[in-house]
Design an enzyme around this catalytic site. Structure first.
Site, mmCIF file in Angstrom:
data_model
loop_
_atom_site.group_PDB
_atom_site.id
_atom_site.type_symbol
_atom_site.label_atom_id
_atom_site.label_comp_id
_atom_site.label_asym_id
_atom_site.label_seq_id
_atom_site.Cartn_x
_atom_site.Cartn_y
_atom_site.Cartn_z
ATOM 1 N N TYR A 64 1.005 -1.270 -0.106
ATOM 2 C CA TYR A 64 0.016 -0.122 0.083
ATOM 3 C C TYR A 64 0.792 1.430 0.035
ATOM 4 C CZ TYR A 64 -4.003 -3.088 1.270
ATOM 5 O OH TYR A 64 -4.844 -4.131 1.393
ATOM 6 N N SER A 65 0.825 1.824 -0.887
ATOM 7 C CA SER A 65 1.630 3.075 -1.311
ATOM 8 C C SER A 65 3.116 2.887 -1.146
ATOM 9 C CB SER A 65 1.264 4.355 -0.210
ATOM 10 O OG SER A 65 0.141 5.002 -0.678
#
Length: 322
Positions: A64-65
């Site tokens: 995630y990111s």
């Protein structure tokens, strides 16, 4: 807040798990960076609100990111609470770079990536370490032995799995049993009112085997929280939503309208109806709810105490098309 054992394991989780995919760096230009993600200053009050509401369980992923979500969760949570007062869950599989240990579920990748997640999360152990997907390029025996070794090392307490075919999950549990390795205690699968295919094989298997179910996208990436054609910042930029829910649009629109109607009858937000339906499913331990606004958390927590009637459940389920 209520709490429940995760399947037959001894791990007790809050009945609402805060999904942290919405925390990260919106400026990243990668497949796993969300333009609607919250940075650390915006995420802090959401995490604080979750703790105050009694939520103890937080789910993120290394991808995630590109690690920014884990960094935010690790930094903010331990400004606000003690490590032993929360359950940290993260995931591994998707690419974190172009190197030979940056993706997949090989022994080399798992050992490398767990160290990076521990560093970002500012902890020396992960409560629930989950394989984000099934890796067809690595023998399942290699993956499971490596995960077992991580558990025995103390760096991981429990292991879980995420979306895959039911036969693959059955195979994994069989291989673990055959070798005396650590079993998966949970399945994080795609399950909501618009996507109920897991009811065929995965959920019955999890019930039979005492495996906890913690569904992702319980609100269908926001589609179950507002009228079908409503425009939001997320809907304008989230192409994944269109890919997931575009094949049965007419039926899905009917379901969303039914959620809206029952929400009006109950005088509650739509999100509470959709989550209450999920929470009443026998196989479900706790849905993973993403929150980027205070109201998202308020609705999720309120859903724990909302009980739908058999007639309301029948109405919600009737329009579904496989």
């Amino acid at each position: 807040m209520e709490y429940k054992q995760l399947g037959h394991s001894g791990l007790k989780v809050s009945r609402i798990i805060l999904g942290c995919m919405g925390f990260g760096d919106p400026s990243l230009d990668t497949y796993n960076a969300n333009k609607w993600a919250l940075g650390i200053d915006e995420a802090r009050p959401i995490l604080k609100q979750a703790l105050e509401a009694g939520i103890t369980t937080f789910d993120t992923a290394n991808s995630y990111s590109l690690g920014a979500s884990e960094e935010i969760v690790g930094k903010v949570l331990f400004e606000l609470t003690r490590r032993d007062d929360v359950i940290l869950a993260t995931k591994v599989f998707f690419p974190m770079g172009s190197g030979p240990k940056d993706a997949g579920l090989s022994r080399a990748a798992l050992f490398a990536q767990v160290e990076q997640s521990l560093k970002r999360l500012k902890t020396d152990y992960i409560d629930l370490y989950q394989i984000h997907r099934y890796d067809p390029n690595t023998p399942i025996e290699e993956t499971l032995e490596a995960l077992h070794d991580l558990v025995k090392s103390g760096k991981v307490r429990y292991i879980g799995a995420s979306s895959m075919y039911a036969w693959q999950f059955v195979q994994a549990q069989y291989v673990a049993d055959l070798h005396g390795w650590t079993r998966f205690v949970s399945m994080q699968d795609h399950y909501n009112l618009l996507m109920r295919e897991e009811e065929r094989e995965m959920l019955p298997f999890c019930l039979d085997q005492g495996i906890g179910v913690i569904p992702w996208s319980p609100l269908a990436r926001g589609l179950l929280t507002h009228e079908w054609n409503a425009q939001t910042k997320r809907s304008a930029t989230d192409q994944f939503t269109k890919a997931l829910y575009s094949k049965a649009e007419e039926a899905n629109q009917q379901i969303v309208e039914t959620v809206r109607t029952i929400a009006q009858e109950r005088q509650v937000p739509m999100a509470q109806i959709a989550l209450a339906w999920l929470l009443q499913k026998e196989a479900v331990t706790a849905p993973i709810v993403g929150a980027t606004k205070p109201q998202h958390l308020t609705d999720a927590v309120a859903a724990v105490d909302l009980k739908l009637s058999d007639e309301e459940i029948r109405r919600l389920e009737a329009p579904y098309i496989p």
